[in-house]
Design a protein around this motif. Structure first.
Motif, PDB file in Angstrom:
ATOM      1  N   CYS A  46      15.646  -0.207  27.263  1.00 29.10           N
ATOM      2  CA  CYS A  46      15.374   1.238  27.303  1.00 29.10           C
ATOM      3  C   CYS A  46      15.157   1.768  25.887  1.00 29.10           C
ATOM      4  O   CYS A  46      15.687   1.221  24.913  1.00 29.10           O
ATOM      5  N   HIS A  47      14.418   2.868  25.779  1.00 33.83           N
ATOM      6  CA  HIS A  47      14.164   3.475  24.471  1.00 33.83           C
ATOM      7  C   HIS A  47      15.457   3.915  23.791  1.00 33.83           C
ATOM      8  O   HIS A  47      15.563   3.918  22.576  1.00 33.83           O
ATOM      9  N   LYS A  50      16.809   1.158  21.694  1.00 36.26           N
ATOM     10  CA  LYS A  50      15.976   0.757  20.568  1.00 36.26           C
ATOM     11  C   LYS A  50      15.957   1.780  19.430  1.00 36.26           C
ATOM     12  O   LYS A  50      15.844   1.421  18.277  1.00 36.26           O
ATOM     13  N   ALA A  54      18.071   8.191  20.077  1.00 36.15           N
ATOM     14  CA  ALA A  54      17.579   8.425  21.442  1.00 36.15           C
ATOM     15  C   ALA A  54      18.737   8.440  22.434  1.00 36.15           C
ATOM     16  O   ALA A  54      19.636   7.610  22.386  1.00 36.15           O
TER      17      ALA A  54
END
Length: 121
Positions: A46-47, A50, A54
């Protein structure tokens, strides 16, 4: 009786009955509050995993029942409805508090009037 006190009492009574006429107890009211948090979901691809800043927005509804705190995740599909119901519940509770405060003020004014009328006899 002091005329200003009489008009104050009349204003209190008028406000009280205005509130009582305005609010019946709608069955859809919700107590409590909504809060927005931002969390990581924990999925490695998932963003939010990363990117350092976020997060996913998460709405939580919190309320008390029998002195115990309860929380419930609110999906975005029903968020607007829950927000409306919580706001209506808060407005209703505020009106009830105001009516109770007015009743207390009217009791004090009535007691003061009774004392003054006894003294003037």
């Amino acid at each position: 009786m002091d005329d200003s006190r009489g008009s104050f009492a009349a204003g209190l009574r008028q406000r009280k009955f205005e509130l009582l006429r305005r609010f019946s107890i709608p069955e859809t009211l919700l107590p409590g509050s909504l809060s927005l948090s931002h969390l990581r979901c924990g999925k490695p691809l998932c963003h939010c995993a990363k990117l350092p800043d976020a997060r996913h927005p998460v709405w939580t509804y919190t309320f008390m029942v029998d002195g115990k705190k309860h929380t419930q995740h609110i999906p975005k599909e029903i968020l607007e409805e829950v927000q409306t119901r919580v706001a209506a519940g808060r407005e209703f509770q505020d009106a009830v508090r105001e009516v109770l405060a007015i009743n207390a003020q009217l009791l004090v004014l009535t007691r003061q009037e009774q004392r003054q009328s006894r003294r003037s006899r």
